[in-house]
Design an enzyme around this catalytic site. Structure first.
Site, PDB file in Angstrom:
ATOM      1  N   SER A   1       0.841  -1.192   0.000  1.00 22.78           N
ATOM      2  CA  SER A   1       0.000   0.000   0.000  1.00 22.78           C
ATOM      3  C   SER A   1       0.883   1.252   0.000  1.00 22.78           C
ATOM      4  O   SER A   1       1.755   1.391  -0.847  1.00 22.78           O
ATOM      5  CB  SER A   1      -0.965  -0.040   1.188  1.00 22.78           C
ATOM      6  OG  SER A   1      -2.000   0.897   1.035  1.00 22.78           O
TER       7      SER A   1
ATOM      8  N   ASP B   1      -5.530  -3.766  -2.545  1.00 24.93           N
ATOM      9  CA  ASP B   1      -4.475  -3.504  -1.560  1.00 24.93           C
ATOM     10  C   ASP B   1      -3.938  -4.804  -0.943  1.00 24.93           C
ATOM     11  O   ASP B   1      -4.709  -5.654  -0.500  1.00 24.93           O
ATOM     12  CB  ASP B   1      -5.061  -2.607  -0.470  1.00 24.93           C
ATOM     13  CG  ASP B   1      -4.010  -2.014   0.434  1.00 24.93           C
ATOM     14  OD1 ASP B   1      -3.192  -2.768   0.972  1.00 24.93           O
ATOM     15  OD2 ASP B   1      -4.015  -0.784   0.600  1.00 24.93           O
TER      16      ASP B   1
END
Length: 736
Positions: free
Chosen positions: A74, A219
């Protein structure tokens, strides 16, 4: 005896030889260079909290701690990826500082970059509720299509468009995403670096996922938020984990749908973080309990927290520091692998859409060929392409064709639209004792009558029932000229108040058909001219008549001009708007003669400080002295148009009104809730001619609070005027 002496002498000789060999071996070992352990760093995901990694990396560089391998998830993946391309922590700080994080996280294309027709949509439907009809009724896969983050990544990685393996970067790099199809971890180590970074950043529900064939990436925090094992597998002897410590969750904070969903994801992420921590040799804990994952405006402080956390671990990190000579050699080796040179593109190619659309887009972007790449200019052009409403995002990289380098523009068509359906709500509490509600919907179908054509249909239910439809068709695929046949029908309650008391209620029925010819200068300005014919039916239902009931045919020639250079469709802070229209009415029920009608409106918005801005708006209209128009052409009274006065209290055939005010930014809302909450105050004055006004110069002051929410702007306030006029009111819908 001699035999024993001989044996003793032999033992001494062998022992001496062994001692000499050991001494020589020790001398050789001391002469050999020491083998430095390879250091790998794992960076945790955490939204804005992940910016702390920049501070940690800065401390490492200041204290000569080398990084041989780096991996992240991320925001940790984004920071790690940029650092791996050779950017220094100081450069990373400048990148963070230069971003408009409200736009990147909010997701919508800036209002100024929308096409003219998308601006019309934003003004008419002031919310984010858009449904797709491409494959049945569906919502977008995320609140943010990712155009802002895509351009940021492309801008910073375009020099590595021809990268085969992430091991070729100045620092070998990996990032982690989650494949929603298999539910497993995907570790990116080769292929497209921008796609890998975009995938690891795709926060579920916020950013739309990245699709690659049969794979759908989001993610990586769901499966590996702290990828220490990935760093170990890259070859690191020592793995340093940078852990972002968040504030503990309180039960009272878990109330709404979003908080429950967010906390559920946090629990999953926390579980795999523990696994990541167990795989580290050293851990740098960054205390970020006073911050949230959306605190991008506090980036500088968060970065400093990262540096402070590394400083707290100085005693255990310092053994891995290089001396000045070693550090200089390390930096030179890293610099030698950095790529910064960009070729001048000799062609532009578009992929990701149908051949016809790609051809038109290549013609539009053709001026970019033969010139050095201007990332800022290119980014604006691509954002404007998404402003037409057909594409989620548009990015770019370098490509080769026939031995030449060129720009490859990759676009991603929305997989849920068009056609798309916009929903709107308007709650009018202009009169506290009489709140009205209207539900609106707009259906837009694109390219069915040729490239750039649109068929747009509006439906209204509630206080007003109606339908309106228009076909917008450019004369050619690239023409600024267009033709627009249209038709509409509506039936609405129309009430007139005297101060806070209703005095009359009419029912207005209208039906029209017409056609316009027009010219769209650019995304800001359009002119139209046309003719329409229809029917008007205005009947008194209750109260004292304020004008005569009429019924009959209508017809008029019309010309209109609108230009919109404001920065927002709902609550502008900067820019201006202006529109004017002229109609020549050749027939209207109750009118004894033909008559002209001229209308003008303007708004000017100017910031005076970071939280504050001033505004000036005005409007006016006239029939140029023609009084026998059947029904009055203008009405004044209500929020924004002499707010303290009753709704439609003043009526006539000529008027003006002006409004000057101040807007102050109070709070920022989460992206999925809205944008801002403002306090506002204004002074209004105006005049309606040909009407026995209670004051020769009607005026009032108004103040209130307006929240720019995902459902639309909500205003709550009050106004105090002359001649005893005063009221409290609220609105969900249009404010300016």
């Amino acid at each position: 005896m001699r035999r024993f002496l001989l044996i003793f002498v032999l033992i001494l000789l062998v022992a001496g030889d062994l001692t000499l060999a050991q001494e020589q071996n020790s001398t050789l070992k001391s002469a050999m260079p020491k083998v430095r352990p390879k250091i790998g760093v794992a960076l945790e995901g955490g939204g804005a909290l992940g910016l702390a990694h920049i501070g940690v990396l800065q401390w490492f560089e200041d204290h000569h701690i080398p990084v041989d391998y780096i991996a992240g998830t991320s925001m940790g993946g984004l920071v790690g990826g940029f650092y791996a391309t050779g950017k220094s922590p100081a450069e990373l700080k400048q990148i963070v500082k230069a971003q408009n994080w409200d736009v990147i996280i909010g997701g919508a294309a800036p209002y100024e970059d929308l096409s003219y027709r998308r601006k019309e949509d934003s003004r008419a439907f002031q919310n984010k509720i858009v449904l797709g009809l491409k494959n049945g009724l569906s919502l977008p896969a995320g609140l943010n299509a990712g155009q802002g983050i895509t351009l940021l990544i492309d801008h910073e990685t375009v020099a590595y468009s021809k990268l085969n393996s992430f091991d070729e970067l100045p620092i070998p790099f990996r990032c982690v995403a989650t494949d929603l199809v298999t539910g497993k971890e995907e570790v990116f180590g080769n292929g497209s670096l921008p796609r890998a970074l975009r995938a690891t950043m795709s926060i579920p529900g916020i950013f739309s996922p990245v699709r690659d064939g049969e794979k759908v990436y989001v993610d990586g925090g769901l499966v590996g938020n702290l990828p220490t094992e990935v760093v170990r597998q890259m070859g690191a002897d020592v793995v340093i984990a940078v852990h972002l410590q968040k504030a503990p969750v309180k039960p009272e904070e878990i109330q709404s749908l979003f908080s429950v969903l967010g906390r559920s994801i946090d629990v999953v992420i926390h579980e795999n973080e523990l696994r990541g921590l167990s795989g580290a040799d050293l851990i740098v804990n960054v205390n970020l309990r006073d911050f949230t994952s959306m605190d991008y405006p506090k980036a500088e402080t968060i970065i400093d927290k990262g540096a402070a956390a590394a400083q707290a671990k100085q005693q255990i990190l310092s053994p891995y520091a290089m001396n000045d000579a070693e550090w200089s050699e390390y930096l030179q080796a890293r610099l030698a692998r950095r790529q910064t040179d960009l070729p001048v593109p000799q062609f532009v190619k578009v992929e990701g859409t149908d051949p016809s659309t790609a051809k038109h887009m290549e013609e539009f972007l053709a001026p970019l060929a033969g010139k050095p790449i201007d990332n800022v200019k290119l980014g604006k052009l691509l954002t404007r392409l998404t402003g037409f409403g057909k594409f989620d995002w548009a990015g770019y990289q370098i490509a080769n064709r026939d031995g030449q380098s060129g720009l490859l523009i990759a676009v991603h068509e929305k997989n849920y639209a068009p056609p798309y359906l916009q929903l709107g709500f308007e709650v009018d509490g202009s009169e506290s004792g009489d709140v009205s509600f209207t539900q609106a919907a707009r259906l837009t179908v694109q390219d069915k009558a040729g490239y750039r054509s649109e068929w747009r249909t509006d439906l209204l239910f509630g206080n007003t029932y109606g339908i309106a439809s228009e076909l917008y068709k450019p004369l050619t695929a690239t023409s600024h000229w267009f033709i627009a046949p249209r038709g509409s029908a509506s039936d609405a309650n129309f009430k007139i108040y005297r101060m806070n008391d209703p005095v009359a209620e009419y029912r207005l029925g209208r039906a029209t058909i017409g056609v316009d010819f027009g010219y769209g200068f650019n995304r800001f300005t359009e002119v139209r001219a046309g003719y329409e014919v229809g029917d008007l039916d205005a009947k008194l239902r209750l109260g004292t008549p304020k004008f005569a009931s009429v019924s009959g045919r209508t017809g008029d020639f019309r010309f209109s001009l609108l230009t919109d250079h404001a920065d927002d469709p709902i609550i502008p802070r900067r820019g201006y708007r202006f529109d004017a229209s002229f109609r020549y009415v050749d027939t209207s029920p109750g009118a004894t003669e033909n008559f002209p009608v001229m209308d003008m409106r303007f708004g000017y918005f100017q910031p005076v400080s970071k939280p504050g801005s001033i505004f000036f708006t005005g409007e006016g209209g006239s029939t140029f002295g023609f009084a026998h128009t059947g029904i009055p052409q203008y009405f004044l009274g209500g929020p924004g148009r002499l707010s303290a006065y009753g709704t439609n209290e003043l009526l006539g055939n000529q008027y003006y009104t002006f409004r000057a005010g101040y807007l102050h930014d109070l709070f920022t809302l989460p992206p999925f809730v809205g944008k801002k909450i403002y306090a506002t105050a204004s002074f209004e004055f105006g005049k309606m001619y040909g009407f026995p006004n209670q004051s020769a110069f009607p005026a009032d002051v108004a103040a209130g609070v307006v929240a720019q929410t995902a459902l639309g702007p909500i205003f709550l306030g009050g106004s105090l005027g002359d001649s005893g006029h005063q009221k409290w009111f609220f609105q969900l819908g249009h404010v300016f």
